[in-house]
Design a protein around this motif. Sequence first.
Motif, PDB file in Angstrom:
ATOM      1  N   VAL A  67       0.810  -1.209   0.000  1.00  0.00           N
ATOM      2  CA  VAL A  67       0.000   0.000   0.000  1.00  0.00           C
ATOM      3  C   VAL A  67       0.849   1.268   0.000  1.00  0.00           C
ATOM      4  O   VAL A  67       0.388   2.323   0.368  1.00  0.00           O
ATOM      5  CB  VAL A  67      -1.011   0.024   1.169  1.00  0.00           C
ATOM      6  N   GLY A  68       2.103   1.149  -0.426  1.00  0.00           N
ATOM      7  CA  GLY A  68       2.887   2.344  -0.672  1.00  0.00           C
ATOM      8  C   GLY A  68       3.656   2.898   0.502  1.00  0.00           C
ATOM      9  O   GLY A  68       3.961   4.073   0.515  1.00  0.00           O
ATOM     10  N   THR A  69       3.993   2.085   1.493  1.00  0.00           N
ATOM     11  CA  THR A  69       4.766   2.625   2.604  1.00  0.00           C
ATOM     12  C   THR A  69       6.249   2.632   2.243  1.00  0.00           C
ATOM     13  O   THR A  69       7.085   2.196   3.008  1.00  0.00           O
ATOM     14  CB  THR A  69       4.523   1.815   3.900  1.00  0.00           C
ATOM     15  N   MET A  70       6.552   3.130   1.058  1.00  0.00           N
ATOM     16  CA  MET A  70       7.937   3.256   0.621  1.00  0.00           C
ATOM     17  C   MET A  70       8.590   4.365   1.434  1.00  0.00           C
ATOM     18  O   MET A  70       7.928   5.251   1.952  1.00  0.00           O
ATOM     19  CB  MET A  70       7.985   3.573  -0.869  1.00  0.00           C
ATOM     20  N   SER A  71       9.891   4.355   1.509  1.00  0.00           N
ATOM     21  CA  SER A  71      10.599   5.310   2.369  1.00  0.00           C
ATOM     22  C   SER A  71      10.331   6.762   1.985  1.00  0.00           C
ATOM     23  O   SER A  71      10.427   7.642   2.823  1.00  0.00           O
ATOM     24  CB  SER A  71      12.096   5.023   2.342  1.00  0.00           C
ATOM     25  N   THR A  72       9.998   7.035   0.725  1.00  0.00           N
ATOM     26  CA  THR A  72       9.771   8.419   0.320  1.00  0.00           C
ATOM     27  C   THR A  72       8.343   8.887   0.583  1.00  0.00           C
ATOM     28  O   THR A  72       8.052  10.064   0.449  1.00  0.00           O
ATOM     29  CB  THR A  72      10.074   8.600  -1.174  1.00  0.00           C
ATOM     30  N   TRP A  73       7.442   7.989   0.960  1.00  0.00           N
ATOM     31  CA  TRP A  73       6.054   8.349   1.219  1.00  0.00           C
ATOM     32  C   TRP A  73       5.815   8.443   2.710  1.00  0.00           C
ATOM     33  O   TRP A  73       6.303   7.635   3.486  1.00  0.00           O
ATOM     34  CB  TRP A  73       5.098   7.299   0.627  1.00  0.00           C
ATOM     35  N   GLU A  74       5.024   9.424   3.125  1.00  0.00           N
ATOM     36  CA  GLU A  74       4.648   9.569   4.531  1.00  0.00           C
ATOM     37  C   GLU A  74       3.165   9.282   4.688  1.00  0.00           C
ATOM     38  O   GLU A  74       2.344   9.776   3.918  1.00  0.00           O
ATOM     39  CB  GLU A  74       4.924  10.994   5.011  1.00  0.00           C
ATOM     40  N   TYR A  75       2.851   8.490   5.701  1.00  0.00           N
ATOM     41  CA  TYR A  75       1.454   8.196   6.001  1.00  0.00           C
ATOM     42  C   TYR A  75       0.745   9.495   6.366  1.00  0.00           C
ATOM     43  O   TYR A  75       1.273  10.325   7.107  1.00  0.00           O
ATOM     44  CB  TYR A  75       1.371   7.204   7.164  1.00  0.00           C
ATOM     45  N   TYR A  76      -0.459   9.687   5.849  1.00  0.00           N
ATOM     46  CA  TYR A  76      -1.235  10.882   6.149  1.00  0.00           C
ATOM     47  C   TYR A  76      -2.524  10.564   6.898  1.00  0.00           C
ATOM     48  O   TYR A  76      -2.823  11.159   7.913  1.00  0.00           O
ATOM     49  CB  TYR A  76      -1.556  11.646   4.856  1.00  0.00           C
ATOM     50  N   ASP A  77      -3.316   9.596   6.385  1.00  0.00           N
ATOM     51  CA  ASP A  77      -4.638   9.353   6.962  1.00  0.00           C
ATOM     52  C   ASP A  77      -5.197   8.040   6.432  1.00  0.00           C
ATOM     53  O   ASP A  77      -4.706   7.498   5.442  1.00  0.00           O
ATOM     54  CB  ASP A  77      -5.570  10.507   6.553  1.00  0.00           C
ATOM     55  N   THR A  78      -6.238   7.562   7.087  1.00  0.00           N
ATOM     56  CA  THR A  78      -7.002   6.410   6.617  1.00  0.00           C
ATOM     57  C   THR A  78      -8.480   6.761   6.671  1.00  0.00           C
ATOM     58  O   THR A  78      -8.939   7.367   7.637  1.00  0.00           O
ATOM     59  CB  THR A  78      -6.759   5.160   7.492  1.00  0.00           C
ATOM     60  N   LYS A  79      -9.198   6.395   5.636  1.00  0.00           N
ATOM     61  CA  LYS A  79     -10.646   6.587   5.586  1.00  0.00           C
ATOM     62  C   LYS A  79     -11.294   5.232   5.311  1.00  0.00           C
ATOM     63  O   LYS A  79     -10.790   4.434   4.530  1.00  0.00           O
ATOM     64  CB  LYS A  79     -11.055   7.563   4.471  1.00  0.00           C
ATOM     65  N   TYR A  80     -12.425   4.996   5.970  1.00  0.00           N
ATOM     66  CA  TYR A  80     -13.229   3.815   5.704  1.00  0.00           C
ATOM     67  C   TYR A  80     -14.437   4.252   4.886  1.00  0.00           C
ATOM     68  O   TYR A  80     -15.148   5.183   5.269  1.00  0.00           O
ATOM     69  CB  TYR A  80     -13.692   3.150   7.000  1.00  0.00           C
ATOM     70  N   VAL A  81     -14.659   3.594   3.762  1.00  0.00           N
ATOM     71  CA  VAL A  81     -15.756   3.943   2.861  1.00  0.00           C
ATOM     72  C   VAL A  81     -16.716   2.760   2.805  1.00  0.00           C
ATOM     73  O   VAL A  81     -16.314   1.644   2.478  1.00  0.00           O
ATOM     74  CB  VAL A  81     -15.229   4.267   1.440  1.00  0.00           C
ATOM     75  N   ASN A  82     -17.981   3.007   3.151  1.00  0.00           N
ATOM     76  CA  ASN A  82     -19.028   1.983   3.054  1.00  0.00           C
ATOM     77  C   ASN A  82     -19.995   2.392   1.958  1.00  0.00           C
ATOM     78  O   ASN A  82     -20.451   3.536   1.925  1.00  0.00           O
ATOM     79  CB  ASN A  82     -19.780   1.853   4.382  1.00  0.00           C
ATOM     80  N   VAL A  83     -20.304   1.452   1.064  1.00  0.00           N
ATOM     81  CA  VAL A  83     -21.173   1.729  -0.081  1.00  0.00           C
ATOM     82  C   VAL A  83     -22.333   0.745  -0.060  1.00  0.00           C
ATOM     83  O   VAL A  83     -22.141  -0.457   0.142  1.00  0.00           O
ATOM     84  CB  VAL A  83     -20.403   1.575  -1.416  1.00  0.00           C
ATOM     85  N   ASN A  84     -23.533   1.271  -0.273  1.00  0.00           N
ATOM     86  CA  ASN A  84     -24.724   0.444  -0.371  1.00  0.00           C
ATOM     87  C   ASN A  84     -25.468   0.894  -1.625  1.00  0.00           C
ATOM     88  O   ASN A  84     -25.845   2.056  -1.742  1.00  0.00           O
ATOM     89  CB  ASN A  84     -25.600   0.624   0.870  1.00  0.00           C
ATOM     90  N   ALA A  85     -25.667  -0.017  -2.574  1.00  0.00           N
ATOM     91  CA  ALA A  85     -26.313   0.306  -3.842  1.00  0.00           C
ATOM     92  C   ALA A  85     -27.700  -0.326  -3.902  1.00  0.00           C
ATOM     93  O   ALA A  85     -28.027  -1.223  -3.133  1.00  0.00           O
ATOM     94  CB  ALA A  85     -25.470  -0.205  -5.009  1.00  0.00           C
ATOM     95  N   LYS A  86     -28.513   0.140  -4.841  1.00  0.00           N
ATOM     96  CA  LYS A  86     -29.863  -0.393  -5.007  1.00  0.00           C
ATOM     97  C   LYS A  86     -29.829  -1.858  -5.452  1.00  0.00           C
ATOM     98  O   LYS A  86     -30.611  -2.671  -4.987  1.00  0.00           O
ATOM     99  CB  LYS A  86     -30.625   0.447  -6.041  1.00  0.00           C
ATOM    100  N   ARG A  87     -28.920  -2.166  -6.395  1.00  0.00           N
ATOM    101  CA  ARG A  87     -28.815  -3.525  -6.944  1.00  0.00           C
ATOM    102  C   ARG A  87     -27.439  -4.099  -6.623  1.00  0.00           C
ATOM    103  O   ARG A  87     -26.549  -3.392  -6.176  1.00  0.00           O
ATOM    104  CB  ARG A  87     -28.956  -3.500  -8.474  1.00  0.00           C
TER     105      ARG A  87
END
Length: 189
Positions: A67-87
């Motif tokens: 998920v990109g935790t390479m040395s040049t990247w800094e962790y910023y945030d995490t979001k949880y996304v829940n999706v509910n569709a009609k079909r």
Amino acid sequence: MILSSDNKDTFVAITDEIVEVVKQVGENEFLINGEKHHFELTISDGPSSPISTSITFNDRIIQPTEVGTMSTWEYYDTKYVNVNAKRNFDTYTYSALGGILGTLMAAALGMTIIGGIVASLGAGMAYNYAASEKYPTNVGYSEVWIYTKGIHPLWTKKAVSLDHAVYKGKNVYLGQTVRTEYSCTGCGV
């Protein structure tokens, strides 16, 4: 392919040779070629610190390097996304579902660090959801890890979404979506 129109509430979705006109007619209501569909999307905050060890999603071990935790990247945030569709998700085309998810995510996130890449991220998530015909469900869950590098406001952003179908009460891992937005090409970031 997702094409905008003169009307900000309407876009054209093209998947393979299927063309659909999608119009938002309410906060969570969309017409797809005239047929009304209801979508619910909720976004909540995840942990405030990066995940440094491997995690398990339905018997699949995900390493932090995936998920990109390479040395040049800094962790910023995490979001949880829940999706509910009609079909069930597999009855939608990738482009229509992606445009709808991008629209709903943009409205929910506004101009946050991830705001500039939500449409593309929504399309990638939709691809994983719509390809879930082995798990017929209309409920999805994504964990979006956000990374940055560079100096604000010239930072580059990366969002990695681990996408799941919620099937028979379990989160079934479908795949990951990775999107990167480069804020300044050639400026030394």
